[in-house]
Scaffold this motif. Structure first.
Motif, PDB file in Angstrom:
ATOM      1  N   UNK A 196      -8.983  -3.266  -3.760  1.00 18.45           N
ATOM      2  CA  UNK A 196      -7.855  -2.596  -3.291  1.00 18.45           C
ATOM      3  C   UNK A 196      -7.172  -2.898  -1.480  1.00 18.45           C
ATOM      4  N   UNK A 197      -6.349  -2.168  -2.064  1.00 15.32           N
ATOM      5  CA  UNK A 197      -4.640  -2.433  -0.928  1.00 15.32           C
ATOM      6  C   UNK A 197      -4.496  -1.372  -0.235  1.00 15.32           C
ATOM      7  N   UNK A 254     -18.635  -0.612  -0.536  1.00 16.01           N
ATOM      8  CA  UNK A 254     -17.727  -1.629   0.155  1.00 16.01           C
ATOM      9  C   UNK A 254     -18.766  -2.415   0.343  1.00 16.01           C
ATOM     10  N   UNK A 297      -4.987   8.868  -3.288  1.00 16.64           N
ATOM     11  CA  UNK A 297      -3.082   8.183  -3.557  1.00 16.64           C
ATOM     12  C   UNK A 297      -3.927   6.780  -4.197  1.00 16.64           C
ATOM     13  N   UNK A 298      -4.710   6.439  -5.393  1.00 14.15           N
ATOM     14  CA  UNK A 298      -4.867   5.055  -5.946  1.00 14.15           C
ATOM     15  C   UNK A 298      -4.791   3.970  -5.235  1.00 14.15           C
ATOM     16  N   UNK A 299      -4.900   3.999  -3.812  1.00 16.22           N
ATOM     17  CA  UNK A 299      -4.479   1.922  -3.330  1.00 16.22           C
ATOM     18  C   UNK A 299      -6.519   2.230  -3.261  1.00 16.22           C
ATOM     19  N   UNK A 300      -6.647   2.597  -3.277  1.00 16.54           N
ATOM     20  CA  UNK A 300      -8.829   1.832  -2.967  1.00 16.54           C
ATOM     21  C   UNK A 300      -8.964   2.620  -4.703  1.00 16.54           C
ATOM     22  N   UNK A 301      -9.593   1.552  -5.046  1.00 20.23           N
ATOM     23  CA  UNK A 301     -10.485   1.820  -6.844  1.00 20.23           C
ATOM     24  C   UNK A 301     -11.924   2.166  -6.330  1.00 20.23           C
ATOM     25  N   UNK A 322     -17.077   5.724  -3.376  1.00 22.32           N
ATOM     26  CA  UNK A 322     -17.011   4.335  -3.523  1.00 22.32           C
ATOM     27  C   UNK A 322     -17.822   3.689  -1.782  1.00 22.32           C
ATOM     28  N   UNK A 348       2.064   2.136  -3.059  1.00 24.82           N
ATOM     29  CA  UNK A 348       1.720   2.534  -4.183  1.00 24.82           C
ATOM     30  C   UNK A 348       1.618   3.658  -4.210  1.00 24.82           C
ATOM     31  N   UNK A 370       1.156  -0.087  -9.563  1.00 25.90           N
ATOM     32  CA  UNK A 370       0.524  -1.467  -9.574  1.00 25.90           C
ATOM     33  C   UNK A 370       1.439  -2.330 -10.108  1.00 25.90           C
ATOM     34  N   UNK A 377      -7.409   7.235   0.301  1.00 24.78           N
ATOM     35  CA  UNK A 377      -6.965   6.350  -0.266  1.00 24.78           C
ATOM     36  C   UNK A 377      -7.093   6.158  -1.396  1.00 24.78           C
ATOM     37  N   UNK A 433     -10.563   8.502   5.770  1.00 25.62           N
ATOM     38  CA  UNK A 433      -9.500   7.378   4.862  1.00 25.62           C
ATOM     39  C   UNK A 433     -10.176   7.096   3.531  1.00 25.62           C
ATOM     40  N   UNK A 484       1.305  -0.969  -0.014  1.00 26.98           N
ATOM     41  CA  UNK A 484       0.002   0.259  -0.054  1.00 26.98           C
ATOM     42  C   UNK A 484       0.818   1.293   0.240  1.00 26.98           C
TER      43      UNK A 484
END
Lengths: 269, 303
Positions: free
Chosen positions: A268-269, B16, B53-57, B14, A105, A111, B50, B46, A102
């Motif tokens: 999701x990371x 989940x 910053x590209x870690x959560x789509x 987003x 990235x 990725x 996220x 968060x 994480x």
């Protein structure tokens, strides 16, 4: 970023990681000792199994003679690839447990680049294994072999690139599994069991569609360098690399890395 | 697109599973702002960061950094600490920063400078896992400062720190903001946001409830604390034309005024009615009070 730069990033993570050096050290130590101790193994067999030494004179078995040595060592070394696969699993699952994937990235690695850095390390490990086993073959061959005939003595050297692909394809499998499972212990257990799982499936379909067997992933990886020792019991063996086996294994290696890519892309990371 | 716009978010959403973590978020952050993102735990702060910053789509919606579609190269120029600090525990602080400098394309010379800023130079060659929480947070900020970022994103930077650590981090943020950097700061510590931020947004269950400058807090209707040793005070205050409401609290009356009325007018009115105030104080509305009002059940999200 150049590919070399991505490799450097992954090696930077490993270089100061003691576990990496311990596992790699053990793996390369095992490669050397296991491949160099064949004659001792035969002597032990002759002592232990009654009649073994009478039927076959072990000193007449050209285990370390050119050109037999090429395939013999390539095949035996293939058995040990699990050792280095465990290192690959630890390396990738660490990135999940420490959550450093994480952060990588966030810090600006894409990725694709992250995956590429791991794949490049796999290439390096496979290549190093190949070079090392090749060197052991040359050294032990020169020690044990009565003579070296050119070009006959080189028959079977083609198994070395095949062995390299064998290790790389298996490491790709380990990397994919690590990314899917994300826990080191569970991944290693699955990795060890994958042979058994494949065996059960193979045994059950062998009667109906035997032509499919060679397309199984782990089977295709093992099929790159076939078992050579049956020739000492006067059986026919395949002592050359087939394009078919290379293409199937290459296809699997590509697929494993592609699946890892898909997983990384979507989650999701 | 205005070049001064650092970040622009359009309809970012987003999910989940069934849970909607961020719902149709629209926001703009301009250059030089210290932008506070407020909201209770689980309000989507968060998750939003996220996605940025590209870690959560994202499920839907989009955002731009500096007016452009986001790429990983842009992230190299954004320093970010999301949630808690993340480093390789078996590497030293120095080695961790060397690795991050490689990823960000920063030079190794910058490491000395950022370690100096966060005062970690003496411990640079110790393994990360031996660091205290405050040192880990500071190392994370040091890492975020590598490559001289244009934007700094800090998610709960004082989480779990002792009062001294909190003060240190706050000073650090002020120091960085003074350099003209844009800072996005997520926090549930209202006091912290009021002290360092220029603008703030409030999130509640993924919805944007409020956005505006911090200076605007306390504007609008005023509340004045009045005390006088006279029996008729309450009656007189009630008759005062500017009074919107009156409440007794301990020894004082809390008078809420209509727009345009101030404490001076109360004072004059009381005096004209023969009362001398012993205590008269304008109470500024705190961010905390405004925050709680915004989060009150009946308020509506803005889109």
């Amino acid at each position: 970023m150049s590919t070399l730069y991505l490799l450097k990033i992954d090696l930077k993570k490993m270089r100061h990681y003691r576990t990496f050096w311990i596992i790699c050290g053990l793996y390369f130590f095992m490669l050397v000792t296991a491949t160099a101790s064949g004659m001792e193994f035969l002597k032990w067999l002759a002592r232990t199994i009654e009649g073994f030494g009478q039927n076959i004179n072990i000193n007449r078995i050209p285990l370390y003679h050119f050109p037999d040595i090429w395939q013999n060592l390539a095949w035996s070394s293939g058995l040990l690839k699990m050792g280095i696969a465990i290192m690959v699993v630890v390396s990738v699952t660490n990135e999940y447990t420490y959550r450093t994937l994480r952060q990588n990235i966030i810090d600006g690695l894409s990725r694709e680049q992250f995956l590429m850095s791991k794949v490049l390390t796999n290439v390096l490990l496979s290549f190093t294994s190949m070079v090392l086993v090749f060197l052991i073959a040359v050294v032990t061959g020169l020690i044990y072999s009565p003579q070296f005939d050119y070009p006959y003595g080189f028959t079977g050297v083609g198994f070395y690139p095949a062995y390299c692909l064998e290790v790389f394809a298996f490491l790709s499998f380990a990397l994919m599994l690590g990314m899917l499972v994300q826990r080191s212990g569970l991944t290693i257990i699955l990795l060890l069991n994958s042979y058994l799982i494949e065996l059960i499936i193979k045994e059950n379909i062998d009667e109906y569609v035997p032509q499919l067997i060679k397309f199984f992933p782990l089977e295709s990886i093992m099929n790159l360098v076939p078992l050579p020792f049956a020739r000492y019991a006067f059986q026919e063996i395949r002592d050359y690399v087939t394009w078919e086996s290379v293409l199937i294994a290459l296809a699997w290696a590509t697929l494993f890395n592609y699946f890892a890519y898909l997983k990384l892309k979507k989650s999701d990371i | 697109m205005n070049v001064e716009t650092v970040l622009s978010i359009q309809g970012l959403t987003k999910h989940f599973g069934k849970l909607c973590a961020v719902n149709q978020l629209n926001l703009e952050v301009k250059r030089g702002q210290v932008f506070g993102m407020l909201g209770p735990n689980g309000s989507g702060k968060t998750t939003t960061l996220g996605m940025l910053m590209g870690v959560t789509n994202p499920t839907s919606g989009s955002f731009t950094w500096f007016g452009q579609t986001p790429t990983h190269l842009m992230r190299q120029k954004i320093g970010a600490v999301l949630e808690h600090p993340i480093f390789y525990p078996y590497l030293t602080g120095q080695q961790n920063l060397e690795l991050n400098a490689m990823i960000k394309g920063a030079t190794a010379q910058q490491i000395d400078r950022v370690l100096d800023v966060v005062e970690l130079l003496p411990r640079r060659h110790d393994k990360y896992r031996t660091y205290s929480l405050g040192m880990k947070q500071r190392l994370a900020i040091a890492s975020a400062l590598l490559n001289d970022p244009i934007v700094l994103i800090l998610d709960e930077p004082t989480n779990g720190l002792d009062p001294m650590g909190i003060a240190e981090i706050r000073e650090l943020i002020k120091k960085i903001a003074a350099d003209g950097k844009t800072i996005i700061l997520a926090s549930h510590l209202l006091d912290e946001v009021q002290k360092v931020c220029t603008h703030f947004a409030v999130l509640k269950r993924g919805n944007l409830m409020h956005v505006g400058p911090v200076d605007d807090v306390g504007k609008g209707e005023e509340t004045v604390e009045v005390a006088a040793y006279h029996d008729d005070v309450a009656d007189v205050l009630r008759k005062f034309p500017g009074t919107a409401g009156i409440k007794r609290e301990n020894q004082h009356y809390l008078v809420t005024l209509h727009d345009g009325f101030h404490s001076a007018e109360i004072n004059r009115y009381l005096f004209e009615h023969g009362i001398v105030a012993a205590h008269l104080q304008t109470k500024k509305k705190s961010l905390e009070k405004q925050f709680l009002e915004i989060l009150a059940e009946n308020s509506e999200p803005i889109h």
